[in-house]
Design a protein around this motif. Sequence first.
Motif, PDB file in Angstrom:
ATOM      1  N   GLY A 595       0.795  -1.226   0.000  1.00  0.00           N
ATOM      2  CA  GLY A 595       0.000   0.000   0.000  1.00  0.00           C
ATOM      3  C   GLY A 595       0.821   1.266   0.000  1.00  0.00           C
ATOM      4  O   GLY A 595       1.981   1.305  -0.419  1.00  0.00           O
ATOM      5  N   THR A 596       0.207   2.324   0.521  1.00  0.00           N
ATOM      6  CA  THR A 596       0.794   3.658   0.457  1.00  0.00           C
ATOM      7  C   THR A 596       1.922   3.865   1.450  1.00  0.00           C
ATOM      8  O   THR A 596       2.700   4.807   1.305  1.00  0.00           O
ATOM      9  N   GLY A 597       2.031   3.015   2.475  1.00  0.00           N
ATOM     10  CA  GLY A 597       3.087   3.164   3.458  1.00  0.00           C
ATOM     11  C   GLY A 597       2.736   4.186   4.526  1.00  0.00           C
ATOM     12  O   GLY A 597       1.696   4.848   4.492  1.00  0.00           O
ATOM     13  N   ILE A 598       3.625   4.303   5.507  1.00  0.00           N
ATOM     14  CA  ILE A 598       3.423   5.204   6.645  1.00  0.00           C
ATOM     15  C   ILE A 598       4.549   6.215   6.661  1.00  0.00           C
ATOM     16  O   ILE A 598       5.720   5.839   6.609  1.00  0.00           O
ATOM     17  N   PRO A 599       4.259   7.519   6.732  1.00  0.00           N
ATOM     18  CA  PRO A 599       5.327   8.525   6.785  1.00  0.00           C
ATOM     19  C   PRO A 599       6.206   8.329   8.022  1.00  0.00           C
ATOM     20  O   PRO A 599       5.731   7.890   9.066  1.00  0.00           O
ATOM     21  N   PRO A 600       7.498   8.643   7.935  1.00  0.00           N
ATOM     22  CA  PRO A 600       8.413   8.429   9.070  1.00  0.00           C
ATOM     23  C   PRO A 600       8.003   9.174  10.322  1.00  0.00           C
ATOM     24  O   PRO A 600       8.219   8.697  11.433  1.00  0.00           O
ATOM     25  N   GLU A 601       7.412  10.369  10.174  1.00  0.00           N
ATOM     26  CA  GLU A 601       7.043  11.132  11.364  1.00  0.00           C
ATOM     27  C   GLU A 601       5.837  10.552  12.081  1.00  0.00           C
ATOM     28  O   GLU A 601       5.594  10.860  13.255  1.00  0.00           O
ATOM     29  N   ILE A 602       5.059   9.711  11.400  1.00  0.00           N
ATOM     30  CA  ILE A 602       3.866   9.108  12.005  1.00  0.00           C
ATOM     31  C   ILE A 602       4.169   7.717  12.548  1.00  0.00           C
ATOM     32  O   ILE A 602       3.523   7.258  13.494  1.00  0.00           O
ATOM     33  N   LEU A 603       5.175   7.046  12.005  1.00  0.00           N
ATOM     34  CA  LEU A 603       5.462   5.661  12.363  1.00  0.00           C
ATOM     35  C   LEU A 603       5.621   5.446  13.873  1.00  0.00           C
ATOM     36  O   LEU A 603       5.100   4.460  14.408  1.00  0.00           O
ATOM     37  N   PRO A 604       6.320   6.334  14.632  1.00  0.00           N
ATOM     38  CA  PRO A 604       6.444   6.083  16.079  1.00  0.00           C
ATOM     39  C   PRO A 604       5.141   6.188  16.853  1.00  0.00           C
ATOM     40  O   PRO A 604       5.084   5.785  18.014  1.00  0.00           O
ATOM     41  N   LYS A 605       4.070   6.730  16.247  1.00  0.00           N
ATOM     42  CA  LYS A 605       2.831   6.976  16.982  1.00  0.00           C
ATOM     43  C   LYS A 605       1.730   5.968  16.682  1.00  0.00           C
ATOM     44  O   LYS A 605       0.643   6.052  17.253  1.00  0.00           O
ATOM     45  N   ILE A 606       1.980   5.009  15.800  1.00  0.00           N
ATOM     46  CA  ILE A 606       0.882   4.183  15.297  1.00  0.00           C
ATOM     47  C   ILE A 606       0.287   3.281  16.367  1.00  0.00           C
ATOM     48  O   ILE A 606      -0.865   2.864  16.255  1.00  0.00           O
ATOM     49  N   PHE A 607       1.057   2.938  17.414  1.00  0.00           N
ATOM     50  CA  PHE A 607       0.535   2.048  18.447  1.00  0.00           C
ATOM     51  C   PHE A 607      -0.139   2.810  19.587  1.00  0.00           C
ATOM     52  O   PHE A 607      -0.569   2.202  20.557  1.00  0.00           O
ATOM     53  N   GLU A 608      -0.205   4.140  19.484  1.00  0.00           N
ATOM     54  CA  GLU A 608      -0.863   4.914  20.525  1.00  0.00           C
ATOM     55  C   GLU A 608      -2.381   4.742  20.417  1.00  0.00           C
ATOM     56  O   GLU A 608      -2.925   4.672  19.307  1.00  0.00           O
ATOM     57  N   PRO A 609      -3.076   4.674  21.559  1.00  0.00           N
ATOM     58  CA  PRO A 609      -4.540   4.534  21.504  1.00  0.00           C
ATOM     59  C   PRO A 609      -5.193   5.791  20.953  1.00  0.00           C
ATOM     60  O   PRO A 609      -4.734   6.913  21.197  1.00  0.00           O
ATOM     61  N   ALA A 640       7.271  -2.436  13.392  1.00  0.00           N
ATOM     62  CA  ALA A 640       6.678  -1.953  12.141  1.00  0.00           C
ATOM     63  C   ALA A 640       7.774  -1.352  11.268  1.00  0.00           C
ATOM     64  O   ALA A 640       8.617  -0.594  11.758  1.00  0.00           O
ATOM     65  N   GLU A 641       7.754  -1.709   9.998  1.00  0.00           N
ATOM     66  CA  GLU A 641       8.673  -1.140   9.015  1.00  0.00           C
ATOM     67  C   GLU A 641       7.851  -0.636   7.832  1.00  0.00           C
ATOM     68  O   GLU A 641       6.942  -1.332   7.373  1.00  0.00           O
ATOM     69  N   SER A 642       8.178   0.556   7.373  1.00  0.00           N
ATOM     70  CA  SER A 642       7.396   1.121   6.276  1.00  0.00           C
ATOM     71  C   SER A 642       8.233   2.090   5.475  1.00  0.00           C
ATOM     72  O   SER A 642       9.158   2.724   6.006  1.00  0.00           O
ATOM     73  N   PRO A 644       7.204   5.056   2.551  1.00  0.00           N
ATOM     74  CA  PRO A 644       6.098   5.667   1.816  1.00  0.00           C
ATOM     75  C   PRO A 644       6.095   5.270   0.347  1.00  0.00           C
ATOM     76  O   PRO A 644       7.110   5.339  -0.336  1.00  0.00           O
ATOM     77  N   GLY A 645       4.941   4.813  -0.100  1.00  0.00           N
ATOM     78  CA  GLY A 645       4.781   4.399  -1.483  1.00  0.00           C
ATOM     79  C   GLY A 645       5.172   2.974  -1.776  1.00  0.00           C
ATOM     80  O   GLY A 645       4.937   2.483  -2.891  1.00  0.00           O
ATOM     81  N   ARG A 646       5.740   2.267  -0.801  1.00  0.00           N
ATOM     82  CA  ARG A 646       6.227   0.903  -1.057  1.00  0.00           C
ATOM     83  C   ARG A 646       5.689  -0.100  -0.044  1.00  0.00           C
ATOM     84  O   ARG A 646       6.168  -1.223   0.019  1.00  0.00           O
ATOM     85  N   GLY A 647       4.718   0.297   0.762  1.00  0.00           N
ATOM     86  CA  GLY A 647       4.073  -0.671   1.628  1.00  0.00           C
ATOM     87  C   GLY A 647       4.590  -0.660   3.057  1.00  0.00           C
ATOM     88  O   GLY A 647       5.524   0.061   3.415  1.00  0.00           O
ATOM     89  N   THR A 648       3.931  -1.482   3.870  1.00  0.00           N
ATOM     90  CA  THR A 648       4.228  -1.578   5.293  1.00  0.00           C
ATOM     91  C   THR A 648       4.308  -3.042   5.686  1.00  0.00           C
ATOM     92  O   THR A 648       3.606  -3.882   5.120  1.00  0.00           O
ATOM     93  N   SER A 649       5.151  -3.321   6.680  1.00  0.00           N
ATOM     94  CA  SER A 649       5.306  -4.689   7.163  1.00  0.00           C
ATOM     95  C   SER A 649       5.293  -4.671   8.685  1.00  0.00           C
ATOM     96  O   SER A 649       6.054  -3.921   9.307  1.00  0.00           O
ATOM     97  N   PHE A 650       4.402  -5.465   9.283  1.00  0.00           N
ATOM     98  CA  PHE A 650       4.348  -5.649  10.732  1.00  0.00           C
ATOM     99  C   PHE A 650       4.880  -7.051  11.047  1.00  0.00           C
ATOM    100  O   PHE A 650       4.389  -8.036  10.482  1.00  0.00           O
ATOM    101  N   THR A 651       5.863  -7.116  11.945  1.00  0.00           N
ATOM    102  CA  THR A 651       6.464  -8.398  12.309  1.00  0.00           C
ATOM    103  C   THR A 651       6.252  -8.646  13.794  1.00  0.00           C
ATOM    104  O   THR A 651       6.606  -7.800  14.627  1.00  0.00           O
ATOM    105  N   VAL A 652       5.651  -9.803  14.114  1.00  0.00           N
ATOM    106  CA  VAL A 652       5.369 -10.208  15.493  1.00  0.00           C
ATOM    107  C   VAL A 652       6.297 -11.362  15.847  1.00  0.00           C
ATOM    108  O   VAL A 652       6.408 -12.336  15.096  1.00  0.00           O
ATOM    109  N   TYR A 653       6.984 -11.252  16.986  1.00  0.00           N
ATOM    110  CA  TYR A 653       7.846 -12.320  17.489  1.00  0.00           C
ATOM    111  C   TYR A 653       7.232 -12.864  18.779  1.00  0.00           C
ATOM    112  O   TYR A 653       7.123 -12.139  19.775  1.00  0.00           O
ATOM    113  N   LEU A 654       6.836 -14.125  18.763  1.00  0.00           N
ATOM    114  CA  LEU A 654       6.303 -14.791  19.956  1.00  0.00           C
ATOM    115  C   LEU A 654       7.308 -15.831  20.414  1.00  0.00           C
ATOM    116  O   LEU A 654       7.792 -16.641  19.614  1.00  0.00           O
ATOM    117  N   PRO A 655       7.665 -15.835  21.701  1.00  0.00           N
ATOM    118  CA  PRO A 655       8.689 -16.782  22.182  1.00  0.00           C
ATOM    119  C   PRO A 655       8.212 -18.226  22.049  1.00  0.00           C
ATOM    120  O   PRO A 655       7.047 -18.543  22.297  1.00  0.00           O
TER     121      PRO A 655
END
Length: 807
Positions: A595-609, A640-642, A644-655
């Motif tokens: 998708g459109t990706g997430i701008p760098p200035e917004i990426l640190p805030k995406i997990f905020e309620p 989260a890695e993103s 802009p314009g090239r998509g986003t990837s969420f990676t979950v690590y479970l022990p």
Amino acid sequence: MSAAQGSSYKQDILALTAEPDRRYAFPALLIGALVSAAVVFVALGDWIIAAGFAAAVIGLAGLAYAVRPAEPAIAATRELPPDWSIVRTAANGAGMGLAVTDQAGKLVCASDLYGEWFPGWPAPSSLPFAPDQIVALVQAGRLAARDGEGRCDTLAHGALRLEAHITRTGRADDYLIWHFQPVRQSSVVEDFGRMISGEVGAQLGDAGLMAAIIGSEGRIRSTNDAFLMRAAGRTDTDLTGRGFAEFFRRDDQGRIFFQREATSTLPVAVFRVLLKGDQSDGPAMILLVDQPGDATLGGSSLSYLQGLLALLPFGVAMADRDGRLLFLNGVFARAANVAEGQQPAYPGDLVVAEDQAALASAVRRYAVGPQMSGDIAVRLRNQPEEPVAFSLAGVRGLGEAAVILTLKDDNEEGRLKRQVAQATKMQAVGQLAGGVAHDFNNILTAIIGHCDLMLMRHTPGDSDYDDIQHVKSNSNRAASLTRQLLAFSRQQTLRPQVIQLPDIVSDVSSLLKRLIGENVKLEVTHGRNLGHVRADPGQIEQVIVNLAVNARDAMPDGGTVSIQTFAVTAAQVRELRSTVLPAADYTGLRVSDTGTGIPPEILPKIFEPFFTTKEVGKGTGLGLSTVYGIVKQSGGYIFAESEPGRGTSFTVYLPVHAANAEEKEPASIKSTPPARSEWGTGTILLVEDEDMVRAVAERALTRQGYTVHTASDGEQGLERLAELGHVDLLISDVVMPNMDGPAMVREARAMRPDLPVLFMSGYAEEQLRKSIDMDKVSFLPKPFSVAQLSEAVVECFSQAAQNRAEP
């Protein structure tokens, strides 16, 4: 060079240097002389000359044999073992922590310092470092054995910090030299102290500047010779630890003089450069210069001072009385985001418009009047979101310069501060969300319970039936919202099970295809050798659904959603060099989109309620915060890695879950218990501080046929328990004023040890598990319906019957 090659090399040397057999030496010489004489006779036809030529050949050969060199000792010396005592003596003389190992990794030589650091003289592969550091050290040794050199810079033994340099050596490259060297911890005060007492201090003295380093307590740490001569009268005096102010006096005009000098001497100008820009009373470098009346420092001396200030590791600038910038060093320019070759005219040009007047006023205030220093907080024009501190100091006697400004380049420190502030904010929001959800759960319990009671008196088709159903449906939606809040704050009640992630992905894939739509392609791939994880399968499904829906919304024109599962070993985690992810075995889940990706200035805030980039009414902002809470509560990590314009990837690590034979599921009410009769008999004591929850629970249980007695807090509950002759079940809220539920149950069990207990609470069971960790105790999370309360009570009576039946 291999051992076989080394052996062949020695044989060749022996063959070349071995002496020929003496038995054949003289006959060969005689034959050669006769052949030579025959050739000469044929050529000249004179036998006398030929005979003389043969005699000369024999004489020269004998002479050469007599003066031949001594037999070479190459072969003998090649077989001698190395003399390691020379290596050890050299290492001890240099004070080096050095060790030598052979091809098998055995220690063959080590210096005395190596033995002091590591008692028992262990081999490098057995040194007392952390496991990951040992792995890095062994890998560096292997690299040195292969390429000739290796390094390892992250070694710690107690308070000792070391770095290792490994070199391959030896005639056959069959030895490794391990050189261990302490890592010096940098200190700004110590570094400047060495500069002032060394060559830099001497150059300052030649320019007429006296310098001293003082600590935050005002005591001298280091000085140059020029300061010693003026303050103590001799350069071999040690003033370390003495108070700086005791060497000066001030006259009635505010001028400053050295204490030991007569009043007729020249006053001195003093200015202070903070060594830690964020501490106005911290360590500082003090520069002093003679101030002959109204005379000022010459232009050449001022230029020399500017050259010295340009070398300082923190930002320094000078301004005149009108506030114009005269000079700024490179660190100041970087900290203030000043482009090269574009020096601003005034300090106010560096800050936002709202702070320009305050900064200009501060510069003018420090430029006139008594010499003083202070700080002012401003926002830089290129970084308006983060305030910085300018330190200002008024100076005299430096030509046009009247104010010194310092600014610390704290990009890294600022980033860490922002991360800590973000973590603190998230924790505070999580606590608030948990408290709000708890209060909402009490309200929703009463609403849902009353709806259930009203539905018992109405039948489908009744005019009020549909309205009641709508109220209950919206109450359940509100309950879902509170569960999201609890998930974000990691206070949700989870039912963990040992599961395989591919099974969960397969179960939810059909749902995902309907959710993401026809114009979005779903790709699912699974890795091999995936370890089991322990998590709530329903919540992991929620994680996958939320991430997939977010990916769909990021591709309005269609695209591809990829879901991958993969195994991650502890070695691979160490290679990532992450400061967040501990080294362990994990099973990974990655959800990616195009998708459109997430701008760098917004990426640190995406997990905020409640943070969302969607339009008003199209998102609650709880999707990713819920994912974050579920993953963290399950003991995992999400990144989260993103672009802009090239998509986003969420990676979950479970022990990866390590099976334990002694594991057992917590004694909690199952979400889908077996069907039982909702009618029962028995005496129940209900203790609940919320009147509306207590009322609806009492009515519901009374309708089921139970005899219900109520109490509004723990103390009243104990009184009612003592009054009642027999109680079959105690139902209690966990958090109550005066005496909470667990404290009440402990005292009740002292009177009736076998009393079954059902706790209910709007907080998560995991959050309360430590306080309710008792035998014969079950848990019912709020909000609950009348049917769920009835099922929980039936389950408790059934468990009590089983306990009585057991011998």
